[in-house]
Structure formats: structure tokens, C-alpha cells
Scaffold this motif. Structure first.
Motif, short mmCIF file in Angstrom:
data_model
loop_
_atom_site.label_atom_id
_atom_site.label_comp_id
_atom_site.label_asym_id
_atom_site.label_seq_id
_atom_site.Cartn_x
_atom_site.Cartn_y
_atom_site.Cartn_z
N ARG A 98 32.75 -22.21 -41.55
CA ARG A 98 32.39 -21.83 -40.10
C ARG A 98 33.68 -22.12 -39.34
O ARG A 98 33.53 -21.64 -38.22
CB ARG A 98 31.13 -22.65 -39.70
CG ARG A 98 30.03 -22.29 -39.98
CD ARG A 98 28.77 -23.24 -40.12
NE ARG A 98 27.50 -22.55 -40.73
CZ ARG A 98 27.22 -22.29 -42.08
NH1 ARG A 98 28.36 -22.84 -42.91
NH2 ARG A 98 26.19 -21.99 -42.29
N GLU A 101 35.70 -19.16 -37.80
CA GLU A 101 34.91 -18.51 -36.84
C GLU A 101 35.38 -19.08 -35.46
O GLU A 101 35.54 -18.55 -34.34
CB GLU A 101 33.38 -18.60 -37.11
CG GLU A 101 33.08 -17.95 -38.60
CD GLU A 101 32.80 -16.37 -38.59
OE1 GLU A 101 32.98 -15.63 -37.35
OE2 GLU A 101 32.89 -15.71 -39.74
N THR A 102 35.00 -20.44 -35.43
CA THR A 102 35.37 -21.04 -34.08
C THR A 102 36.68 -21.11 -33.81
O THR A 102 37.13 -20.80 -32.44
CB THR A 102 34.89 -22.40 -34.34
OG1 THR A 102 33.54 -22.53 -34.70
CG2 THR A 102 35.05 -23.39 -33.04
N LEU A 105 37.37 -17.79 -32.48
CA LEU A 105 37.07 -17.69 -30.82
C LEU A 105 37.78 -18.43 -29.89
O LEU A 105 38.22 -17.80 -28.86
CB LEU A 105 35.46 -18.42 -30.84
CG LEU A 105 34.78 -18.13 -29.63
CD1 LEU A 105 34.51 -16.80 -29.18
CD2 LEU A 105 33.33 -18.83 -30.05
N ALA A 257 32.65 -23.80 -27.00
CA ALA A 257 32.08 -23.03 -27.95
C ALA A 257 30.70 -23.52 -28.49
O ALA A 257 29.90 -22.51 -28.93
CB ALA A 257 33.05 -23.40 -29.28
N GLU A 261 28.66 -19.77 -28.45
CA GLU A 261 28.41 -19.25 -29.90
C GLU A 261 27.00 -19.20 -29.88
O GLU A 261 26.30 -18.40 -30.61
CB GLU A 261 28.75 -20.52 -31.08
CG GLU A 261 30.23 -20.43 -31.16
CD GLU A 261 30.42 -21.51 -32.35
OE1 GLU A 261 29.88 -22.02 -32.94
OE2 GLU A 261 31.92 -21.36 -32.52
N TRP A 266 27.24 -16.52 -32.60
CA TRP A 266 28.41 -16.50 -33.40
C TRP A 266 28.33 -17.54 -34.29
O TRP A 266 27.89 -18.92 -34.13
CB TRP A 266 29.55 -16.74 -32.48
CG TRP A 266 30.80 -16.68 -33.19
CD1 TRP A 266 31.66 -17.34 -33.47
CD2 TRP A 266 31.53 -15.51 -33.45
NE1 TRP A 266 32.85 -16.93 -33.78
CE2 TRP A 266 32.59 -15.69 -33.93
CE3 TRP A 266 31.07 -14.10 -33.10
CZ2 TRP A 266 33.72 -14.75 -34.27
CZ3 TRP A 266 31.89 -12.93 -33.42
CH2 TRP A 266 33.13 -13.44 -34.08
N GLY A 268 29.55 -20.07 -35.87
CA GLY A 268 30.57 -21.12 -35.85
C GLY A 268 30.27 -22.50 -35.98
O GLY A 268 29.01 -22.87 -36.15
N ARG A 271 27.47 -23.69 -33.07
CA ARG A 271 26.08 -23.24 -33.44
C ARG A 271 25.58 -24.21 -34.48
O ARG A 271 24.52 -24.79 -34.43
CB ARG A 271 26.13 -21.88 -33.86
CG ARG A 271 24.73 -21.29 -33.80
CD ARG A 271 24.72 -19.78 -33.33
NE ARG A 271 23.57 -19.24 -33.88
CZ ARG A 271 23.53 -18.61 -35.07
NH1 ARG A 271 24.68 -18.42 -35.49
NH2 ARG A 271 22.31 -17.90 -35.05
#
Lengths: 317, 345
Positions: A98, A101-102, A105, A257, A261, A266, A268, A271
């Protein structure tokens, strides 16, 4: 004190802080009854008490809290972050899946914040007390006052639902595909707005301060075009404070985030953290908390180093 | 003659003349005049700041609307009988026999429309101010008080006391604020006072650091040395001589961070970790509408359930920031501008 020694001391001094953070979080999460096993048992009533105890023992959830902490710590030192019980997966790979993804972002948020903040800040400082400066002030104030989750929802409402320019949900594509990068713009704007507002005001005030200094008068008297004066001489000096503030804002980006998210679904770390909290995944909560702690401390350290490199007058002793 | 030796003789000074002249001059013997004057001058400048006054009016109006939204009863006695909101915030209107369905667009009867459970959004937004505003003000008051004492003690005593107290602060600062609040709410459970506690736990550290810095500056002044030399006790020196001169930045910071707290409370509500689901809190209301926005209920998009609660948060935080800016200018506390304005946590 040399820079290298300063960095070494700072890095060493973070270890007790991280230790404190781990003890504090561990104690906090264990203060209340209820763990993922309870939820598992509630969903599967046929599990007997003996089986429940066996599952608990398998994940090291029996025994007093201090003992659990010591087990957790010794595992951590061996590079084992524990298990996400709900999916029976080690925490390490779970986070690594993950993290990109973060990071994507966050970087997008950063890029958007800088792209808005630096030019607007320069414009506002050069045209101080004009209509444009006032407008930039209104923008900054709104940017800071906007709750990021509401901004995200409004962007979805306007740009995805009404204007149909973006898909409402993230397309199920690899992270670096064009469709995904296009989709990242909405969450990126959402996460970057507050930071861009703060950065812009710092940019404006530090630039306005620099513009009043004598070397600017000297450069102008020399006959340099205003463009060179501003973009070459003044900009470099004003970027020093912007860089430090930018590093400090990393914490804000990560906290953002968590919320953003959730808005954009999203997949990441933020979340994952909310889900870990709801499911009481102790190992996952601990790992993400420590990870962000390290990131924040490193970002602050980086800010100090960048500051020293950009401004040779700063000496750490 | 010998008795006059060693005496200081002042010539050309007539005490009576001074007494007589006094009413004509501006000079009065009001010792508290200087400190009082500072706050009065600040207020005068604040009143001339139009955007700050606008913020003040908006906040006052929102506070009044929240108080008078629904009647308040304390122990069976109605202390506030007015009801500006036409419906109870949790009233499902078709259950009450009204001809209202879920997701009705704004109309004269329901200025902000109705939500997914056919509740009146206007009533809920008005009522929701009670949660956000009261949590915001309580948290800021408590955190500022804790931070003031903590920072004052650390900064005044210095040495190892300061060292230990500052390491505790480093611990708090290693968390992004919202993460710690989330963990605390997960531990304590959802609820009003749980939120207050969570935001108090993360909020006080900033004030403590600010006040400590101010104290370090102020305590170098001669009047502090003088007070110590005169035998004043530490507590008296701190709270009588040091703190009053370090408190202006604290007030600015407090006014700016009310917005931060309100946004944070709403963010937790939005994540489903604030107040119990169904509460008329602004963030919780947005949580309930997110799914609808993303999935779409089919047909028209119910924009009103998103726009109005979020707009209320934005309006309040914006107004608080205008007030904070105004206080900052009026007290002239901070030289650099806008570094620590309230907003996202």
C-alpha cells in the motif's frame, strides 16, 4: 560541530522518542478489551473456548501486556512486524503493497502545492497590496479553512458527476498507467490545497522581506532587469524558509492521506490505518504509527540539513 | 543647624504646585493603566479591522443559531424555549406522518432539502453547530490552559526539568495529530467527551512549546530578576511577572486553532469515528452522504446533503481564521505572518 556529527546526534536522539511512541501506542491500544479474535469469534459462534485460546496463543495475544510488548519488540528487532489477523498476512508485505499508493498521492499533492504556491507567492510579493495580492490572500485563507474531505467530495461532485471529466472511482489499473495518473489529479488537488495555501503565504512574506534588503537596491542600481533581480537574486534567498516549511508539512500530508484516501477509496496506507483502528489490528496500528513517526522525524531532520546547506550562515552547535 | 546635616534639600520644588497643576495635565495616578491600555488598544484596532469584525459577526450568528436551534431542557426545566429549526434533528419525517421522502431537493418547506433518511438537513445543520462549536471552544480553552502551565514551568525552571518535559513533547509531535486522535477515540469509543479528550491530548503540546519559547525570552528581563531579588516565590514570579508578558501569542494561537479542532472533529466524524452514526454533527453527516455521492442514488444527484453541512464547517473555520488574523494584527504578537494558521491538522 560538523554537519555529519549533527546528523548523527539527531538520528541517535530519535531512538528514545520512537521507543516512547511504541510503548505509548501499545499501552493505549491494549487499554481496552476487544481484539480481532473477539470479532472472529462473534462471527463464528461455533468456535469453542479452547480453540479461541489456541488462536489467541498463536498470535501472541495471551499473557500480560508487558509480556506481549516484549514479544512484539523482540520480533520487531528481528524484522518481523507481526500479522494482520483479519487476512492472516504479515504486516511487512501488507504495508509495502500500500505504500506506493500513498507515496504517489503524497508526491502528487506536493507537486500541486508547489506548482500553485511558488508562482502565486512570487506574484503576491512583487505586487504587494494590489488587488492580485488581496485575491491571493483570500485564496490562502479559503485553502486553509477548507476541510479536505469536503473539498474532495465537492471535487467529485463537480468534476466527476456533473462535468464527467473524471471517473468517480479510481480505475482498477496499475499505479503508473495514464488512466491512474489522470485520476490522481483530484485526490492530489485535495491533499495539496491546504499545504499550498500555507506555502504560498510563507513564500509571499519571505519574498517581501527579501525585496526590502539592500542587495536588491544594489542589484537594481546596477541596472539589472527587474526579472533577473526577482527570479535570480531574491527567489533563491526566499526559498530557504519555504524549503523548511515544506519539509515540516510532510506530517500534514500524511494526516491528510488518512482522510483523502477514504474520500476517494484510494487503496493506500491511510485507509489501511482507519481499517486497522476499526478492526483493532494491533500489529498494523503499531507498524503504521512507527512508520509515520520515523517519516516525520526524518522530514524534520531533512529540513534542518537543507536549511544548513542553503544558508551557509547557519551553524549547528 | 547641626540637625540639618546630611539632609537632602530640594530647592525650587513646590509639592503644592504639582498638586494644583495635576487636573490640567493628562497624567493620572492609575498604575494599572499600562497593561489595561494594551488590551483596550488591541480591541480598538480589532474593531477597525473589517474582515475580522465580519468573522466575529458570523461566528456569533452561528453560535446563536446553534443555541436557539432547539429548546434546551436542564433536569426537566426548559431553560431555552425557542426553536429556530423546524424539526428535531433526528426526526425521520415520513415516520411522523409528513408527506416527505428521502433526498428531496431544497424547497421552501425544506430549505436545505432532506437526507437519505428523510430528515430535514436545515434543522440538522443548525443543530450540528452545537457539537462542533462547543467541542472547538472547550478543547482550545483546556489545551491552552494546560499548555500555558506546562510551557511556563519548563521554560522557567530550565535545566533537566525542561529537558525531560520537552522530550515528552517530542513524543506527541512524532504523531501526526489526527492519527493519535484516531487511536484515542478507538480506545475510548465514540462520543462527545471522548472527542474532547482526544483533541485535548493532541492539542496542548503546541501551546506548551510556544509558551516555553516566550518564557525563555521574557525571563531574561530585569524585572524578573528584580522580582526574584525581592524574594517573590517562583509561582508568583511565573504567573504574575512572566506569563502576562508571554500570553499574547498564546491568544493568537488559540483563536487560530479553534478552526483546526473543528475540522479535526468533523474529519473523525467523516471517518465514522466521531459521534455515533446518525448524529447531527457536520462531519458525521458528510460520512453518511459519501456513499450516495460515489455510488449515485440514480436520477438526480443529491448535492445538498454534501454542500450544506460542509459549507457550514467551511464558513465557521474561515470566520475563526479571520478573527484570529485580526487578533494577531491587533496584538501585534507575531512578526512573521500566517505560519501557524488553523486549518488541516
Amino acid at each position: 560541530m560538523s554537519l555529519r556529527r549533527f546528523v548523527a546526534i539527531r538520528v541517535a536522539s530519535t531512538i528514545p522518542i520512537l521507543f516512547g511512541v511504541s510503548v505509548f501506542t501499545f499501552a493505549l491500544v491494549h487499554l481496552t478489551p476487544g481484539d480481532p479474535i473477539d470479532q472472529l469469534v462473534a462471527l463464528n459462534p461455533q468456535i469453542s473456548a479452547a480453540e479461541e485460546a489456541a488462536i489467541r496463543a498463536r498470535y501472541g495475544l495471551d499473557g500480560p501486556v508487558w509480556q506481549q510488548y516484549l514479544t512484539w519488540m523482540s520480533n520487531l528487532l528481528r524484522g518481523d512486524f507481526g500479522t494482520v489477523i483479519a487476512v492472516d498476512q504479515p504486516v511487512g508485505p501488507y504495508i509495502m503493497a500500500r505504500l506506493p499508493e500513498t507515496v504517489a498521492l503524497g508526491l502528487f499533492g506536493w507537486a500541486i502545492a508547489l506548482l500553485i504556491a511558488i508562482p502565486t507567492g512570487i506574484y503576491a510579493a512583487v505586487n504587494k497590496d494590489t488587488l492580485g495580492d488581496d485575491l491571493s490572500r483570500v485564496f490562502a485563507l479559503s485553502g486553509i479553512s477548507l476541510p479536505n474531505f469536503w473539498l474532495g467530495l465537492m471535487l467529485i461532485l463537480v468534476f466527476a458527476l456533473w462535468l464527467d471529466l473524471w471517473p468517480v472511482l479510481a480505475p482498477d489499473k496499475p499505479l503508473l498507467s495514464p488512466a491512474m495518473l489522470w485520476y490522481l489529479i483530484l485526490p492530489g488537488v485535495t491533499i495539496g490545497t491546504a499545504s499550498s495555501a500555507t506555502l504560498m503565504r510563507v513564500m509571499r512574506s519571505s519574498m517581501a522581506e527579501e525585496l526590502n534588503k539592500e542587495y536588491v537596491t544594489a542589484a537594481r542600481a546596477k541596472g539589472l532587469p527587474e526579472r533577473t533581480v526577482v527570479l535570480k537574486h531574491v527567489l533563491r534567498n526566499s526559498l530557504i524558509s519555504v524549503t523548511t516549511i515544506a519539509a515540516f508539512l510532510t506530517a500534514g500530508i500524511f494526516a491528510g492521506a488518512v482522510v483523502v484516501e477514504q474520500v476517494f477509496a484510494w487503496p493506500g496506507l491511510g485507509r489501511a490505518f482507519v481499517q486497522a483502528i476499526i478492526g483493532r489490528e494491533v500489529d498494523l496500528i503499531m507498524a503504521i504509527t512507527l512508520f509515520t513517526g520515523v517519516t516525520i522525524i526524518l522530514a524534520n531532520l531533512l529540513a534542518d540539513i537543507v536549511y544548513a546547506v542553503l544558508d551557509p550562515r547557519i551553524r549547528y552547535d | 543647624m547641626s540637625s540639618e546635616r546630611g539632609r537632602i534639600r530640594i530647592t525650587g520644588f513646590d509639592a503644592d504646585a504639582v498638586e494644583r497643576r495635576e487636573p490640567l495635565s493628562d497624567w493620572t495616578e492609575n498604575r494599572a493603566g499600562e497593561t489595561e491600555g494594551r488590551w483596550e488598544r488591541g480591541w480598538r484596532e480589532f474593531r477597525q479591522n473589517r474582515s475580522a469584525m465580519l468573522g466575529l459577526y458570523v461566528v456569533a450568528a452561528m453560535a446563536l443559531l446553534a443555541v436557539f436551534a432547539r429548546p434546551i431542557t436542564v433536569a426537566g426545566v426548559t431553560v431555552q424555549p425557542f426553536a429556530l429549526a423546524p424539526y428535531r434533528p433526528d426526526a425521520i419525517l415520513y415516520v411522523q406522518g409528513l408527506d416527505v421522502s428521502a433526498y428531496e431537493a431544497p424547497s421552501l418547506a425544506h430549505p436545505f432539502g432532506t437526507d437519505g433518511s428523510a430528515r430535514d438537513v436545515f434543522s440538522r445543520v443548525l443543530y450540528g453547530g452545537r457539537f462542533s462549536l462547543s467541542i472547538g471552544f472547550i478543547v482550545v480553552f483546556v489545551t491552552a490552559a494546560i499548555g500555558l502551565v506546562y510551557g511556563a514551568v519548563a521554560g522557567y525552571y530550565g535545566g533537566w526539568v525542561d529537558e525531560v518535559m520537552m522530550r515528552v513533547l517530542d513524543l506527541i509531535f512524532a504523531f501526526p495529530g489526527l492519527l493519535l486522535a484516531l487511536i484515542i477515540v478507538a480506545v475510548l469509543g465514540k462520543g462527545y467527551w471522548e472527542l474532547v479528550l482526544a483533541f485535548t491530548a493532541i492539542g496542548w503540546a503546541g501551546y506548551a512549546r510556544l509558551i516555553r519559547g516566550e518564557i525563555l525570552k521574557v525571563k531574561e528581563n530585569e524585572y524578573v530578576t528584580a522580582a526574584k531579588a525581592l524574594g517573590a516565590r517562583d509561582r508568583r514570579v511565573i504567573f504574575r511577572h512572566v506569563v502576562p508578558n508571554a500570553v499574547a501569542p498564546l491568544i493568537v494561537q488559540a483563536s487560530l486553532s479553534i478552526g483546526t479542532v473543528v475540522i479535526g472533529v468533523a474529519a473523525l466524524g467523516f471517518l465514522g469515528l466521531g459521534l455515533p452514526p446518525g448524529s447531527a454533527e457536520w462531519g458525521t453527516m458528510l460520512d453518511q452522504t459519501r456513499e450516495t455521492i460515489v455510488q449515485g442514488p440514480g436520477g438526480t444527484i443529491p448535492w445538498w446533503v454534501t454542500v450544506f453541512p460542509g459549507g457550514a464547517i467551511f464558513l465557521f473555520v474561515m470566520s475563526m481564521n479571520l478573527i484570529g488574523d485580526g487578533i494577531n494584527d491587533a496584538l501585534d504578537a507575531q512578526e512573521g505572518e500566517d505560519v501557524a494558521r488553523g486549518g488541516e491538522v
